[in-house]
Design an enzyme around this catalytic site. Structure first.
Site, PDB file in Angstrom:
ATOM      1  N   GLY A   1       0.793  -1.237   0.000  1.00 49.42           N
ATOM      2  CA  GLY A   1       0.000   0.000   0.000  1.00 49.42           C
ATOM      3  C   GLY A   1       0.818   1.277   0.000  1.00 49.42           C
TER       4      GLY A   1
ATOM      5  N   GLY B   1       4.498   2.981  -1.670  1.00 51.40           N
ATOM      6  CA  GLY B   1       5.789   2.948  -2.374  1.00 51.40           C
ATOM      7  C   GLY B   1       6.405   4.334  -2.351  1.00 51.40           C
TER       8      GLY B   1
ATOM      9  CD  GLU C   1      17.872   2.625  -3.258  1.00 50.31           C
ATOM     10  OE1 GLU C   1      17.907   2.845  -2.027  1.00 50.31           O
ATOM     11  OE2 GLU C   1      17.018   1.906  -3.799  1.00 50.31           O
TER      12      GLU C   1
ATOM     13  CG  ASN D   1      12.583   8.650 -13.801  1.00 47.42           C
ATOM     14  OD1 ASN D   1      13.256   8.199 -12.866  1.00 47.42           O
ATOM     15  ND2 ASN D   1      12.911   8.453 -15.063  1.00 47.42           N
TER      16      ASN D   1
HETATM   17  C1  LIG Z   1      12.282  -4.571  -9.794  1.00 45.01           C
HETATM   18  C2  LIG Z   1      11.995  -3.736  -8.586  1.00 45.01           C
HETATM   19  C3  LIG Z   1      12.879  -3.775  -7.515  1.00 45.01           C
HETATM   20  C4  LIG Z   1      12.614  -3.024  -6.365  1.00 45.01           C
HETATM   21  N1  LIG Z   1      13.443  -3.139  -5.270  1.00 45.01           N
HETATM   22  C5  LIG Z   1      13.079  -2.564  -4.099  1.00 45.01           C
HETATM   23  C6  LIG Z   1      13.822  -2.811  -2.906  1.00 45.01           C
HETATM   24  O1  LIG Z   1      14.850  -3.518  -2.914  1.00 45.01           O
HETATM   25  N2  LIG Z   1      13.381  -2.261  -1.749  1.00 45.01           N
HETATM   26  C7  LIG Z   1      12.266  -1.481  -1.687  1.00 45.01           C
HETATM   27  O2  LIG Z   1      11.916  -1.021  -0.606  1.00 45.01           O
HETATM   28  N3  LIG Z   1      11.541  -1.219  -2.805  1.00 45.01           N
HETATM   29  C8  LIG Z   1      11.915  -1.754  -4.000  1.00 45.01           C
HETATM   30  N4  LIG Z   1      11.180  -1.514  -5.135  1.00 45.01           N
HETATM   31  C9  LIG Z   1       9.992  -0.684  -5.038  1.00 45.01           C
HETATM   32  C10 LIG Z   1      10.104   0.657  -5.731  1.00 45.01           C
HETATM   33  O3  LIG Z   1      10.992   1.503  -5.053  1.00 45.01           O
HETATM   34  C11 LIG Z   1       8.683   1.222  -5.848  1.00 45.01           C
HETATM   35  O4  LIG Z   1       7.998   0.430  -6.809  1.00 45.01           O
HETATM   36  C12 LIG Z   1       8.658   2.686  -6.229  1.00 45.01           C
HETATM   37  O5  LIG Z   1       9.164   3.488  -5.195  1.00 45.01           O
HETATM   38  C13 LIG Z   1       7.239   3.173  -6.596  1.00 45.01           C
HETATM   39  O6  LIG Z   1       6.313   2.802  -5.628  1.00 45.01           O
HETATM   40  P1  LIG Z   1       4.960   2.071  -6.096  1.00 45.01           P
HETATM   41  O7  LIG Z   1       5.330   0.917  -6.952  1.00 45.01           O
HETATM   42  O8  LIG Z   1       4.144   1.809  -4.882  1.00 45.01           O
HETATM   43  O9  LIG Z   1       4.233   3.111  -7.016  1.00 45.01           O
HETATM   44  P2  LIG Z   1       3.249   4.292  -6.546  1.00 45.01           P
HETATM   45  O10 LIG Z   1       3.858   5.056  -5.456  1.00 45.01           O
HETATM   46  O11 LIG Z   1       1.901   3.700  -6.336  1.00 45.01           O
HETATM   47  O12 LIG Z   1       3.234   5.183  -7.871  1.00 45.01           O
HETATM   48  C14 LIG Z   1       2.431   4.881  -9.010  1.00 45.01           C
HETATM   49  C15 LIG Z   1       2.597   6.028 -10.014  1.00 45.01           C
HETATM   50  O13 LIG Z   1       2.142   7.250  -9.409  1.00 45.01           O
HETATM   51  C16 LIG Z   1       3.171   8.222  -9.455  1.00 45.01           C
HETATM   52  N5  LIG Z   1       3.158   9.058  -8.262  1.00 45.01           N
HETATM   53  C17 LIG Z   1       3.111   8.676  -6.953  1.00 45.01           C
HETATM   54  N6  LIG Z   1       3.179   9.739  -6.147  1.00 45.01           N
HETATM   55  C18 LIG Z   1       3.284  10.833  -6.956  1.00 45.01           C
HETATM   56  C19 LIG Z   1       3.410  12.229  -6.728  1.00 45.01           C
HETATM   57  N7  LIG Z   1       3.465  12.745  -5.502  1.00 45.01           N
HETATM   58  N8  LIG Z   1       3.490  13.056  -7.803  1.00 45.01           N
HETATM   59  C20 LIG Z   1       3.459  12.562  -9.058  1.00 45.01           C
HETATM   60  N9  LIG Z   1       3.344  11.245  -9.342  1.00 45.01           N
HETATM   61  C21 LIG Z   1       3.268  10.404  -8.312  1.00 45.01           C
HETATM   62  C22 LIG Z   1       4.471   7.427  -9.512  1.00 45.01           C
HETATM   63  O14 LIG Z   1       5.532   8.197 -10.037  1.00 45.01           O
HETATM   64  C23 LIG Z   1       4.060   6.270 -10.410  1.00 45.01           C
HETATM   65  O15 LIG Z   1       4.143   6.657 -11.751  1.00 45.01           O
HETATM   66  C24 LIG Z   1      11.463  -2.211  -6.310  1.00 45.01           C
HETATM   67  C25 LIG Z   1      10.595  -2.142  -7.414  1.00 45.01           C
HETATM   68  C26 LIG Z   1      10.842  -2.902  -8.529  1.00 45.01           C
HETATM   69  C27 LIG Z   1       9.866  -2.840  -9.677  1.00 45.01           C
END
Ligand SMILES: Cc1cc2nc3c(=O)[nH]c(=O)nc-3n(C[C@H](O)[C@H](O)[C@H](O)COP(=O)(O)OP(=O)(O)OC[C@H]3O[C@@H](n4cnc5c(N)ncnc54)[C@H](O)[C@@H]3O)c2cc1C
Length: 381
Positions: free
Chosen positions: A129, A131, A244, A368
């Site tokens: 829930g 990221g 990182e 990004n």
């Molecule tokens: C292959 C892989 C490896 C990973 N490894 C790790 C790891 O080792 N440890 C760890 O903790 N995490 C890890 N991650 C998680 C990664 O850091 C998150 O997926 C990332 O931070 C985005 O979070 P989310 O997927 O919940 O997307 P969300 O936060 O739900 O975002 C969805 C979309 O909304 C956009 N968005 C969200 N908030 C805003 C805002 N304020 N303004 C504009 N746009 C916004 C995002 O940019 C994105 O396009 C990994 C992910 C992948 C795919």
């Protein structure tokens, strides 16, 4: 190309590392992709040659060398394949939390095994829930006598299946205001009661890289495994996320350079209409555009690495490098595949794998969009 921060000793090191990877990684990489796993044995071989955690102090088994050596390792691993990203994460993302915030006892207990490759590490921030909005994580840890009782779930965790030691971001104070002040970092070790692993996740690319869910159900973490101070976890994360993100930018740049190299070789040998496709103006313009983006990216990145190594505040520039260089790589993957024609879409050609592996760099380590928000905020908006 000569990097700003590199001396002759770094280049000698790069040559030795390349030789090692030519023997121990390149011939097996395709097999690892198919088996969706990097054998632990490879980690131990890396460790035995001093290629893991090179910056760690000698008294804990490291080589205590400057960060330029880490840059080289990360670049050379990326040239083999993006699926090796978990090794850089171990050495240059997770271990710095322990070296910066760990107690002497924690350092002695964990660092030598991390350097040798006996222990693999991970960092678990993301939850199903939460990221991007890290302050909203719901994993909690309540101190009960000598242990923290940890409850929650993490997802997308790099090295999740193999990890022996995981830094877990959790809330030790759910009522803190602002919310981020309630976050702490706990180190969970393999075998801790109440810790289990969920699914190994099935990704679009980086197939050999293990990415997994982690589950903590009344998980009993000894209170000595708190990293640094309670309530300072968010601050620690914000500090360490800079390196990182810089590493993600470094890998994206190395991937772009590799993709252009693959494509230059291909377009000189493939013929259409009686001449190599490199002789068409469209091909030349595309290559010229990519080479320009790569050259400009390299110049900015090398300067930034240099500033980071000098301990300067690089938050804005790191955010710039992370979004721009990962976006460059994404575009370059698409253009390079196009220049390979139908063969580019076939798994026998490396560009196909690169095309699958590249886009995720725009997402992890902070998307990004979040990078652009940081830049805008630091511009006073
Ligand atoms: C292959 C892989 C490896 C990973 N490894 C790790 C790891 O080792 N440890 C760890 O903790 N995490 C890890 N991650 C998680 C990664 O850091 C998150 O997926 C990332 O931070 C985005 O979070 P989310 O997927 O919940 O997307 P969300 O936060 O739900 O975002 C969805 C979309 O909304 C956009 N968005 C969200 N908030 C805003 C805002 N304020 N303004 C504009 N746009 C916004 C995002 O940019 C994105 O396009 C990994 C992910 C992948 C795919």
């Amino acid at each position: 190309m000569q990097h700003l921060f590199l001396q002759e000793e770094h280049e000698i090191f790069r040559k030795a590392l390349r030789k090692f990877l030519e023997k121990e990684a390149y011939p097996y990489y395709q097999k690892w992709e198919e088996e969706r796993e990097i054998p632990r044995d490879f980690w131990r071989k890396m460790g035995s040659q001093g290629y893991l955690c090179p910056g760690v102090e000698e008294k804990y088994g490291g080589s205590e060398v400057d960060w330029g050596f880490s840059v080289i390792i990360n670049e050379e691993l990326e040239k083999v394949g993006s699926g090796l990203v978990g090794i850089g994460l171990h050495s240059d993302i997770v271990i710095p939390y322990i070296t910066s915030y760990g107690t002497e006892e924690q350092k002695q207990r964990w660092l030598p095994k991390c350097v040798s490759g006996e222990m693999i590490t991970a960092i678990a921030m993301t939850e199903p829930g939460a990221g991007s909005d890290l302050a909203s994580i719901e994993t909690t840890a309540k101190l009960d006598g000598d242990v923290y009782v940890l409850n929650g779930q993490k997802t997308f965790i790099t090295n999740g299946i193999h990890a022996d030691l995981i830094i877990v971001a959790c809330k030790t104070d759910v009522n803190a205001s602002p919310k981020h002040k309630g976050i702490s970092l706990l180190v969970v070790e393999r075998g801790t009661p109440g810790f289990s692993r969920g699914r190994k996740l099935n990704k679009v690319g980086m197939h050999c890289q293990d990415t997994a869910e982690l589950i903590f159900e009344d998980c009993l973490v000894p209170k000595e495994n708190l990293l640094g101070e309670e309530g300072k976890g968010f601050l620690y994360l914000m500090e360490k996320l800079q390196q990182e993100r810089l590493l993600v930018a470094i890998a994206a740049q190395a991937a772009s350079e590799k993709m252009l190299e693959l494509t230059l070789n291909y377009i000189k040998s493939r013929e259409a209409f009686g001449k190599p496709i490199s002789k068409f103006q469209n091909t030349q313009f595309k290559v010229a555009e990519m080479a320009t983006d790569i050259e400009m990216g390299r110049t900015f990145l090398d300067q930034l690495i240099h500033e980071h190594m000098q301990g300067e505040d690089v938050v804005t520039k790191v955010s710039m490098a992370k979004w721009k260089l990962t976006e460059n790589a994404r575009k370059i993957a698409t253009e390079c595949l196009q220049l390979h024609g139908g063969y580019g879409y076939m798994e026998e050609y490396e560009i196909a794998r690169r095309y699958r592996d590249t886009p995720v760099a725009s997402i992890y380590a902070g998307t990004n969009e979040i990078m652009k928000s940081i830049i805008a905020k630091n511009l006073g908006l």
